[in-house]
Design an enzyme around this catalytic site. Structure first.
Site, PDB file in Angstrom:
ATOM      1  N   CYS A 270      -5.893   1.075   5.596  1.00 38.00           N
ATOM      2  CA  CYS A 270      -6.694  -0.198   5.769  1.00 38.00           C
ATOM      3  C   CYS A 270      -6.009  -0.484   7.467  1.00 38.00           C
ATOM      4  O   CYS A 270      -5.244   0.318   7.995  1.00 38.00           O
ATOM      5  CB  CYS A 270      -6.195  -0.999   4.996  1.00 38.00           C
ATOM      6  SG  CYS A 270      -4.597  -1.779   5.065  1.00 38.00           S
TER       7      CYS A 270
ATOM      8  N   CYS B 255      -2.214  -1.065   7.349  1.00 37.87           N
ATOM      9  CA  CYS B 255      -1.481   0.186   7.489  1.00 37.87           C
ATOM     10  C   CYS B 255      -1.693   0.964   8.970  1.00 37.87           C
ATOM     11  O   CYS B 255      -0.748   1.620   9.258  1.00 37.87           O
ATOM     12  CB  CYS B 255      -2.028   1.064   6.390  1.00 37.87           C
ATOM     13  SG  CYS B 255      -1.468   0.324   4.759  1.00 37.87           S
TER      14      CYS B 255
ATOM     15  N   GLU C 109       0.946   3.686   1.986  1.00 39.31           N
ATOM     16  CA  GLU C 109       1.044   4.206   3.185  1.00 39.31           C
ATOM     17  C   GLU C 109       2.530   3.146   3.744  1.00 39.31           C
ATOM     18  O   GLU C 109       3.446   3.879   4.378  1.00 39.31           O
ATOM     19  CB  GLU C 109       0.107   4.071   4.429  1.00 39.31           C
ATOM     20  CG  GLU C 109      -1.122   4.915   4.061  1.00 39.31           C
ATOM     21  CD  GLU C 109      -2.194   4.143   3.184  1.00 39.31           C
ATOM     22  OE1 GLU C 109      -3.258   4.300   3.455  1.00 39.31           O
ATOM     23  OE2 GLU C 109      -1.890   3.099   2.399  1.00 39.31           O
TER      24      GLU C 109
ATOM     25  N   HIS D 239       0.894  -1.057  -0.080  1.00 40.14           N
ATOM     26  CA  HIS D 239      -0.016  -0.065  -0.126  1.00 40.14           C
ATOM     27  C   HIS D 239       0.904   1.281  -0.149  1.00 40.14           C
ATOM     28  O   HIS D 239       2.015   1.386   0.264  1.00 40.14           O
ATOM     29  CB  HIS D 239      -1.005  -0.093   1.251  1.00 40.14           C
ATOM     30  CG  HIS D 239      -2.019  -1.035   1.272  1.00 40.14           C
ATOM     31  ND1 HIS D 239      -3.052  -1.270   2.043  1.00 40.14           N
ATOM     32  CD2 HIS D 239      -2.301  -2.123   0.065  1.00 40.14           C
ATOM     33  CE1 HIS D 239      -3.685  -2.239   1.806  1.00 40.14           C
ATOM     34  NE2 HIS D 239      -3.270  -2.596   0.794  1.00 40.14           N
TER      35      HIS D 239
END
Length: 156
Positions: free
Chosen positions: A106, A109, A80, A78
């Site tokens: 999410c 993360c 992040e 991801h």
């Protein structure tokens, strides 16, 4: 011309970064900022040197996995996660930083963000992961959801 606020400025940078994404489902960009200076950036995609989802296809799409579920089936990282990893790779502390992202993190993360010491998150759009919101609230990390503010302005 009206000058953008710092939050709007860094969200626009996150949007630009998301354009490098190789994800077939959602283009996500993230920027980690400390003292109004960019520390690191990240977008979602396969690990460095590996084949991108654009070439292999998306397993989660093939399996019809709903958004916000079964993140372990994705070959990509991801945005992040990539921003956190880039900061670590180059020795930059993100303790007490602000993370700007095109979408709400999410739960995976969110856990990384909490342990990395990020103090605030600003997002342009939501994401269907209530567990992430709950954990961020428990960790007392404010989540400034700009999509909700835009919707409230439209309703007035």
């Amino acid at each position: 011309m009206k000058r953008p606020s710092w939050d709007d400025y860094f969200l626009e940078v996150a949007e630009l970064i998301s354009k490098r994404s190789t994800c077939l489902r959602r283009k996500v960009g993230a920027v980690i900022v400390k003292d109004r200076r960019i520390i690191s950036t990240g977008y979602n995609g396969a690990p460095a040197g590996l084949v991108h989802c654009e070439e292999t296809g998306c397993l989660r799409m093939k399996m019809k996995v709903p958004r916000g579920e079964r993140h372990e089936l994705c070959r990509g990282l991801h945005g992040e996660q990539n921003a956190i990893i880039q900061a670590a790779l180059y020795g930059a502390s993100i303790k007490e930083a602000t993370l700007y992202a095109t979408h709400q993190p999410c739960s995976v993360c969110a856990k990384m963000i909490i342990n990395a010491g990020v103090q605030r998150i600003v997002i342009a759009k939501g994401y269907p992961d209530e567990m992430a919101r709950t954990m961020l609230r428990e960790a007392a990390i404010p989540l400034d959801d700009r999509s909700q503010k835009t919707e409230m302005r439209r309703q007035k």
